[in-house]
Design an enzyme around this catalytic site. Structure first.
Site, PDB file in Angstrom:
ATOM      1  N   GLU A 102       4.614 -11.114  -6.158  1.00 30.40           N
ATOM      2  CA  GLU A 102       3.478 -11.321  -7.066  1.00 30.40           C
ATOM      3  C   GLU A 102       3.706 -10.781  -8.467  1.00 30.40           C
ATOM      4  O   GLU A 102       2.969 -11.121  -9.392  1.00 30.40           O
ATOM      5  CB  GLU A 102       2.208 -10.699  -6.473  1.00 30.40           C
ATOM      6  N   HIS A 115       8.124  -7.546  -3.745  1.00 33.03           N
ATOM      7  CA  HIS A 115       6.828  -8.010  -4.270  1.00 33.03           C
ATOM      8  C   HIS A 115       7.005  -9.336  -5.017  1.00 33.03           C
ATOM      9  O   HIS A 115       7.448  -9.349  -6.168  1.00 33.03           O
ATOM     10  CB  HIS A 115       6.235  -6.962  -5.208  1.00 33.03           C
ATOM     11  N   ASP A 165     -18.389 -13.478 -21.295  1.00 33.73           N
ATOM     12  CA  ASP A 165     -18.920 -13.534 -19.932  1.00 33.73           C
ATOM     13  C   ASP A 165     -20.351 -14.040 -19.909  1.00 33.73           C
ATOM     14  O   ASP A 165     -20.673 -15.010 -19.209  1.00 33.73           O
ATOM     15  CB  ASP A 165     -18.854 -12.154 -19.267  1.00 33.73           C
ATOM     16  N   SER A 166     -21.233 -13.386 -20.662  1.00 30.71           N
ATOM     17  CA  SER A 166     -22.635 -13.787 -20.628  1.00 30.71           C
ATOM     18  C   SER A 166     -22.861 -15.126 -21.320  1.00 30.71           C
ATOM     19  O   SER A 166     -23.774 -15.873 -20.949  1.00 30.71           O
ATOM     20  CB  SER A 166     -23.524 -12.706 -21.250  1.00 30.71           C
ATOM     21  N   GLY A 182     -20.977 -11.782 -25.604  1.00 35.42           N
ATOM     22  CA  GLY A 182     -19.600 -11.798 -25.137  1.00 35.42           C
ATOM     23  C   GLY A 182     -19.290 -13.055 -24.363  1.00 35.42           C
ATOM     24  O   GLY A 182     -20.181 -13.838 -24.010  1.00 35.42           O
ATOM     25  N   CYS A 223       5.503  -5.902   1.571  1.00 35.63           N
ATOM     26  CA  CYS A 223       5.796  -4.466   1.536  1.00 35.63           C
ATOM     27  C   CYS A 223       5.109  -3.767   2.721  1.00 35.63           C
ATOM     28  O   CYS A 223       5.462  -4.006   3.865  1.00 35.63           O
ATOM     29  CB  CYS A 223       5.383  -3.882   0.192  1.00 35.63           C
ATOM     30  N   TYR A 224       4.114  -2.930   2.491  1.00 31.59           N
ATOM     31  CA  TYR A 224       3.399  -2.298   3.603  1.00 31.59           C
ATOM     32  C   TYR A 224       2.834  -3.353   4.550  1.00 31.59           C
ATOM     33  O   TYR A 224       2.796  -3.151   5.767  1.00 31.59           O
ATOM     34  CB  TYR A 224       2.284  -1.400   3.076  1.00 31.59           C
ATOM     35  N   GLY A 246       0.835  -1.195   0.000  1.00 35.75           N
ATOM     36  CA  GLY A 246       0.000   0.000   0.000  1.00 35.75           C
ATOM     37  C   GLY A 246       0.865   1.238   0.000  1.00 35.75           C
ATOM     38  O   GLY A 246       2.063   1.176   0.326  1.00 35.75           O
ATOM     39  N   LYS A 259     -11.061 -12.442 -15.872  1.00 33.76           N
ATOM     40  CA  LYS A 259     -11.454 -12.712 -17.255  1.00 33.76           C
ATOM     41  C   LYS A 259     -10.768 -13.959 -17.823  1.00 33.76           C
ATOM     42  O   LYS A 259     -11.418 -14.773 -18.496  1.00 33.76           O
ATOM     43  CB  LYS A 259     -11.140 -11.497 -18.128  1.00 33.76           C
TER      44      LYS A 259
END
Length: 533
Positions: free
Chosen positions: A191, A189, A247-248, A245, A101-102, A74, A389
């Site tokens: 990640e 980090h 997703d739907s 699309g 980190c933070y 953060g 996604k």
């Protein structure tokens, strides 16, 4: 461990809860731009993970019973006024915790260590020297690895029970560990891709200390959600809003797998679709997915509501409200419809301020998230709400959907309204549709379509001077946007070949009446968003 049940966050009680796997890792978000990446890396290890606000209480976490907790980075300093602080009692839950980190600094601060500013803020690559592997670095053969730093403070004195397990030339405490309590702090980090061994470090934490196993897959996701939907829906009807699309389409396929013909799919042409979009969606659902589709032509209705609206937030809210109204009207035609299904994804939740008490700002309003009327007489089903996604694309493959669906570029819920900057008129929409169709056609012809995450044209609210033949013109400007990335959280602009861009520009200017200039957007997300509005 018993199965966990996590309530989807909402302003009311009309959301079906989401059943998560038996294993859950939680990321407490302190406002880092990388919080979503932590969750993604955990999921890549096939362990379910979700992000919660930094001030989630110890009691709330205990009720969730996570197998491990990450404290994200953060921008704040632990000693600054108003700095985000987690509940100190989380350290008494007996749950493994990794601070990044933070997150490492707040861990040290709350457990009796000391944190102080460094003389020079450190950003970028550094060489980490591992002096004790201590389980966290056991799978790393080298004693020196590149890592990504981004900090202005450091832990100057570690808390009691900890020991230093790694350092750099500039930072004596780059990693610390309390092996007995399974507490770890990393000033770098793990990640991000710039820390190549980061995935191994995270996997060691998950599998060696949290006791997790790689069991969260799209196949298990399908099994759990099909069972849940059948149980919750019973013999009731479900109204599913589809756009064509990924997703739907995945949403419809998943629910159809669960309840078959109890699913009513409605496709609303809101007048803001791409060229020939409606025809393509109807063909895909009826021929490829074998799902009946109820088509509603509401373009005139939407455009009437949007007349004179140029503010992007008002556009989104107007479209979202009209969608809900249409769905409710259509639902009445089918009798007692109790459920409304939407393809909301995790980035939609985060960017729409889904964690309302967390540090994340609302980047955009989304018609799938929030803004639902208090008197909505349908319950909401959002089984994809916890997925990124790329995970939805994997789910599409697992469900047997074709590449035409699974590899389709994302298309925003508000449609071309957020790609037509300024007022929405039928004439401007036609210009945008033609330019966009040329761009996509050329991407496919050049075999570049699948090399980019998302590509589209934008019609700008300005005109420019040009010369066509011997005449001076004063016409519209089209911006082309193409980005690369793994999901909607971050993206980089696509380095498309110059000759390709030149060909697209020539076609648009020559074939689309009213356009005399084409520009290319070379901004990344962050700081820009993918869409223009």
């Amino acid at each position: 461990m018993p199965s966990k049940l996590i309530a989807i966050q909402s302003s009311g009680d009309k959301y079906m809860t989401a059943s998560s796997p038996d294993q859950v890792i939680v990321v407490l978000d302190f406002g880092s731009q990388y919080s979503q990446l932590i969750a993604r890396r955990v999921r890549e290890s096939q362990v379910y993970c979700e992000i919660l606000p930094y001030d989630t209480t110890a009691n709330e976490l205990a009720a969730l019973s996570p197998d491990g907790i990450f404290l994200s980075g953060g921008p704040a300093s632990v000693y600054a006024s108003g700095a985000p602080v987690c509940d100190p009692e989380i350290f008494e839950l007996g749950i493994p915790i990794m601070g990044i980190c933070y997150g490492m600094q707040i861990m040290a601060h709350l457990l009796g260590g000391e944190v102080e500013p460094v003389a020079t803020r450190e950003y970028g690559l550094a060489q980490l020297r591992i002096n004790e592997k201590d389980g966290l670095f056991d799978s790393i053969s080298s004693g020196r690895i590149p890592v990504w730093m981004s900090h202005g403070d450091n832990v100057s004195q570690i808390p009691e029970g900890f020991k230093v397990i790694a350092y750099t030339d500039k930072l004596p405490v780059s990693a610390m560990a309390d092996r007995e309590r399974s507490f770890f702090g990393l000033q770098f980090h793990p990640e991000v891709v710039h820390t190549p061994a980061g995935k191994d470090i995270i996997a060691n934490f998950l599998f060696r200390f949290c006791g997790c196993s790689p069991s969260w897959t799209m196949k298990s996701f399908i099994q759990q959600n099909v069972s849940r939907i059948r149980r919750e829906v019973g013999n009731k009807l479900v109204l599913c809003a589809v756009s064509g699309g990924v997703d739907s389409s995945v949403l419809a396929a998943l629910i159809h797998e669960a309840i078959g013909d109890q699913l009513i799919c409605i496709f609303v042409d809101n007048g803001l679709l791409r060229k020939n979009e409606a025809r393509g969606v109807i063909e895909t659902f009826r021929n490829d997915l074998c799902i009946d589709l109820h088509f509603v032509d509401a373009g005139g209705r939407f455009l009437k509501e949007l007349a004179g609206v140029s503010d992007p937030e008002i556009k989104r809210k107007t479209i979202g409200g009209e969608f809900i109204a249409v769905f409710q009207e259509e639902a009445r035609k089918f009798g007692d419809v109790r459920f409304l299904a939407q393809g909301t994804l995790y980035p939609d939740v985060i960017e729409s301020g889904g964690h309302s008490d967390g540090p994340a700002a609302t980047i955009k309003s989304h018609h799938n998230v929030g803004g639902l009327p208090e008197n909505m007489d349908m319950e909401l089903i959002e089984p994809l709400r916890d997925l990124f996604k790329d995970e939805v694309r994997h789910l599409a493959n697992e469900l047997g959907l074709s590449d035409k669906v699974s590899k389709r570029h994302p298309f925003p819920g508000p449609g071309l309204a957020v790609r037509l900057v300024g007022d929405i008129t039928p004439e401007r929409l036609d210009i945008l549709r033609e330019a966009d169709a040329i761009f996509i056609d050329e991407l496919r012809s050049a075999n570049l379509y699948h090399d980019v995450w998302q590509a589209f044209a934008v019609l700008l609210p300005t005109k420019s001077v040009g010369v066509m033949g011997d005449e001076r013109t004063y016409d519209q400007v089209i911006a082309l946007r193409a980005v690369t990335g793994e999901d909607a959280m971050t993206a980089d602009w696509a380095k498309l070949p110059y000759d390709f861009l030149g060909r697209v520009s020539n076609r648009i200017i020559n074939e689309v009446r009213g356009v005399n200039r084409v520009v290319y957007d070379i901004s990344s997300k962050p700081p820009s968003t993918i869409e223009w509005e």
